[in-house]
Scaffold this active site. Structure first.
Site, PDB file in Angstrom:
ATOM      1  N   LYS A   1       0.845  -1.209   0.000  1.00 40.54           N
ATOM      2  CA  LYS A   1       0.000   0.000   0.000  1.00 40.54           C
ATOM      3  C   LYS A   1       0.875   1.252   0.000  1.00 40.54           C
ATOM      4  CE  LYS A   1      -3.806  -2.363   2.244  1.00 40.54           C
ATOM      5  NZ  LYS A   1      -4.425  -2.814   3.489  1.00 40.54           N
TER       6      LYS A   1
ATOM      7  N   ASP B   1     -11.068   2.648   4.022  1.00 40.34           N
ATOM      8  CA  ASP B   1     -11.416   1.224   3.953  1.00 40.34           C
ATOM      9  C   ASP B   1     -12.929   1.037   3.836  1.00 40.34           C
ATOM     10  OD1 ASP B   1      -9.453  -0.698   3.807  1.00 40.34           O
ATOM     11  OD2 ASP B   1      -9.011  -0.683   5.955  1.00 40.34           O
TER      12      ASP B   1
ATOM     13  N   GLN C   1      -4.746  -1.326   9.717  1.00 36.23           N
ATOM     14  CA  GLN C   1      -4.598  -2.671   9.135  1.00 36.23           C
ATOM     15  C   GLN C   1      -5.146  -3.721  10.100  1.00 36.23           C
ATOM     16  OE1 GLN C   1      -3.357  -3.362   5.954  1.00 36.23           O
ATOM     17  NE2 GLN C   1      -4.092  -5.422   6.404  1.00 36.23           N
TER      18      GLN C   1
END
Ligand code: NAP
Length: 292
Positions: free
Chosen positions: A62, A129, A106
């Protein structure tokens, strides 16, 4: 002579790697436009707690992609013993940081940390997200918001092959908050007729009548090729690592491709799309913040 023989169909592949590269190119242009107009690039902050090896790989990828696209990119890594209060304080600091447009925590988080509380602490306008309950609610009401990256990538794949889901029977296997549920909502918002399957469903019966199958289960080759309706579209989200280290999907690929019209491979299908859509969400979040 016609009418007595139908040649077996071999599906066309939906190449997630190539499409992800195309999305990244588009996002790079959008990011450059925002940077020249507003004097700073879109910014994404990734927070990682602990040393899960898969998380390390994802976060590295990422960060690399964000930098390649000209974003501001920050990686905050903390030990697995980090206190929940400390993590919440970090998220609040990032919420208040004007250079940060996107915050990604994460997952998975260590067991002593309440994941739902952490996700609820992320400013919904920076929730790239798309896991915050506010964004999930907006999606389920068919209103604009930040949508989870993997299902958005699947929708982008359908768009790329120019397939209109209106009125089509779309069967989503899996009801997780990360993939199955938002996938079903995106399809519903696009006017598909949607069925959601889970571990208590007769999956074979539902797949047999599906025009589109999206498999997001986490069980290697659960969906048998013989279940696939001839001419269907098969999107395989599953990423299952075998004892031999090889990745396989949730669909019996070789058999399914003899019946489907279009199919995604694993690897090289949905997987590469997720990070590309994360970058798209970050630009969307940046644009909304910079132009409000
Ligand atoms: P998850 O949270 O474990 O959810 C799995 C879902 O599958 C659950 O709803 C479960 O039903 C259902 N299920 C389990 N066994 C089943 C069965 N035998 N028949 C029908 N349904 C069954 O998983 P997830 O996070 O959604 O991920 C699913 C898969 O996608 C995994 O392989 C994961 O690695 C992959 N994934 C890929 C990406 C990507 O970027 N490509 C991103 C995210 C996830 P119940 O609710 O009834 O338990």
């Amino acid at each position: 002579m016609t009418g007595w023989y139908t040649a077996p169909m071999t599906a066309q592949l939906i190449d997630g790697k190539a499409l992800a590269a195309k999305v990244r190119d588009e996002v790079k242009v959008q990011a450059a436009e925002l940077t020249s107009k507003h004097g700073r690039p879109p910014g994404i902050a990734v927070v990682r707690v602990g040393d899960d090896p898969a998380s390390h790989v994802y976060v590295t990828s990422k960060e690399k992609t964000a930098r390649e696209l000209g974003f501001g990119s920050w990686h905050h890594h903390f030990p697995a013993t980090m206190a929940q209060a400390e993590l919440l304080a970090i998220v609040q600091t990032l919420n208040a940081d004007p250079l940060v447009d996107g915050i990604l925590v994460q997952l998975p988080l260590p067991k002593h940390i309440d994941t739902n509380l952490v996700l609820a602490t992320v400013d919904p306008s920076k929730d790239v997200d798309g896991f915050h309950a506010l964004n999930a609610g907006l999606l389920s009401q068919g209103r604009p918001g930040l949508t989870p990256c993997t299902p958005s990538g699947c929708m982008r794949m359908l768009k790329e092959i120019d397939f209109d889901v209106t009125g089509k029977n779309c069967v989503v296997i899996g009801r997780s908050n990360i993939v199955g549920r938002p996938m079903a909502m995106l399809l519903l918002n696009a006017s598909a007729t949607v069925t959601i399957c889970h571990s208590k469903s007769d999956v074979a019966a539902e797949v047999r009548r599906a025009d589109v199958v999206v498999a997001a289960v986490g069980v290697s080759k659960l969906v048998k090729g013989e279940w696939v309706k001839p001419g269907a579209i098969v999107i395989d989200v599953g990423m299952n690592r075998g004892a031999d280290g090889k990745l396989s999907g949730d669909v019996e690929f070789e058999a399914a491709k003899e019946r489907a019209a279009w199919i995604t491979p694993v690897p090289g299908g949905v997987g590469p799309m997720t990070i590309a859509m994360l970058m798209q969400n970050t630009v969307t979040a940046a644009r909304a913040r910079l132009t409000r």
